[in-house]
Design a protein around this motif. Structure first.
Motif, PDB file in Angstrom:
ATOM      1  N   TYR A 102       2.370   4.048  -6.485  1.00  0.00           N
ATOM      2  CA  TYR A 102       3.719   3.404  -5.606  1.00  0.00           C
ATOM      3  C   TYR A 102       3.061   3.359  -4.038  1.00  0.00           C
ATOM      4  O   TYR A 102       3.272   2.416  -3.426  1.00  0.00           O
ATOM      5  CB  TYR A 102       4.654   4.351  -5.670  1.00  0.00           C
ATOM      6  N   PHE A 103       2.443   4.415  -3.555  1.00  0.00           N
ATOM      7  CA  PHE A 103       2.003   4.443  -2.113  1.00  0.00           C
ATOM      8  C   PHE A 103       0.852   3.588  -1.737  1.00  0.00           C
ATOM      9  O   PHE A 103       0.596   3.068  -0.622  1.00  0.00           O
ATOM     10  CB  PHE A 103       1.808   5.821  -1.782  1.00  0.00           C
ATOM     11  N   SER A 105       0.512   0.456  -3.260  1.00  0.00           N
ATOM     12  CA  SER A 105       0.860  -0.869  -3.461  1.00  0.00           C
ATOM     13  C   SER A 105       0.553  -1.758  -2.232  1.00  0.00           C
ATOM     14  O   SER A 105       1.017  -2.971  -2.283  1.00  0.00           O
ATOM     15  CB  SER A 105       2.013  -0.897  -4.136  1.00  0.00           C
ATOM     16  N   ALA A 108       5.312   0.484  -0.024  1.00  0.00           N
ATOM     17  CA  ALA A 108       6.141   1.326  -0.456  1.00  0.00           C
ATOM     18  C   ALA A 108       7.082   1.524   0.650  1.00  0.00           C
ATOM     19  O   ALA A 108       6.385   1.340   2.109  1.00  0.00           O
ATOM     20  CB  ALA A 108       5.151   2.680  -0.450  1.00  0.00           C
ATOM     21  N   SER A 110       9.772   4.353   1.271  1.00  0.00           N
ATOM     22  CA  SER A 110      10.452   5.457   0.630  1.00  0.00           C
ATOM     23  C   SER A 110      11.846   5.605   1.345  1.00  0.00           C
ATOM     24  O   SER A 110      12.836   6.258   0.341  1.00  0.00           O
ATOM     25  CB  SER A 110       9.675   6.781   1.035  1.00  0.00           C
ATOM     26  N   ASP A 113      13.696   2.802  -0.860  1.00  0.00           N
ATOM     27  CA  ASP A 113      13.574   2.995  -2.316  1.00  0.00           C
ATOM     28  C   ASP A 113      14.364   4.561  -2.547  1.00  0.00           C
ATOM     29  O   ASP A 113      14.631   4.732  -3.703  1.00  0.00           O
ATOM     30  CB  ASP A 113      11.974   3.341  -2.791  1.00  0.00           C
ATOM     31  N   LEU A 115      13.435   7.463  -1.833  1.00  0.00           N
ATOM     32  CA  LEU A 115      12.534   8.428  -2.468  1.00  0.00           C
ATOM     33  C   LEU A 115      12.809   9.862  -2.316  1.00  0.00           C
ATOM     34  O   LEU A 115      13.342  10.103  -1.303  1.00  0.00           O
ATOM     35  CB  LEU A 115      11.119   8.366  -2.050  1.00  0.00           C
TER      36      LEU A 115
END
Length: 166
Positions: A102-103, A105, A108, A110, A113, A115
């Motif tokens: 994820y990070f 990609s 990201a 957060s 999303d 997180l």
């Protein structure tokens, strides 16, 4: 393929979730619930689960000359003693790998999303802790049963309980 490797795959985890909610199911039903998973991939995952006896065929539906298998989760196949903690460690590594992917990609976000990472210590008796887990399970099942609608996103929630070194 080792059991930990089989059960830690995200698509197969979603298939497990389907069976936890529905007891039995067909590929057609699973495909409807996991509409974002390509059919060929879904069939491959079901074959892996069946070959490893995690899923078992418990019936057949005859439909216009074809046979549709009815599957059920074989809970006995998943009950293994893990005194070394290998399965737990593999699970944790899989979670770490998901976050690393994820990070790395480049996409990201957060905040967007949503997180979440939280940690707390509870002081509960075994009975109170069992009640706590029951409540969390009830809430999770409520939301696991929701049908996908436009704008729905796949989100993974992991709850880990561990002893505390005081």
């Amino acid at each position: 393929m080792e059991m930990a490797e089989i059960v830690m795959n995200p698509v197969r985890q979603r298939i497990f979730q389907y069976f936890l909610l529905h007891k039995t199911g067909t590929v057609k039903g699973i495909r409807k619930a996991l509409s974002d998973v390509p059919s060929a991939s879904l069939y491959r995952h079901i074959k892996i689960l069946t070959d490893s006896t995690i899923l078992m065929v418990v019936g057949e539906n005859r439909i216009r000359g074809t046979v549709e298998s009815v599957y059920q989760l074989n809970k006995d196949a998943m009950e293994t003693e893990d005194e070394t903690g290998n399965a737990v460690q593999m699970s944790l590594l899989s979670i770490c790998a998901t976050f690393a992917k994820y990070f790395s990609s480049g996409k990201a976000d957060s905040k967007k999303d949503m997180l979440l990472f939280t940690n707390c210590t509870l002081l509960l008796t075994d009975e109170e802790f069992s009640g706590f887990l029951t409540e969390i399970n009830q809430i999770a099942v409520k939301y696991m049963k929701k049908e996908a609608v436009e704008g729905s996103k796949t989100r993974q929630i992991t709850l880990i309980s561990s002893p505390s070194n005081e």
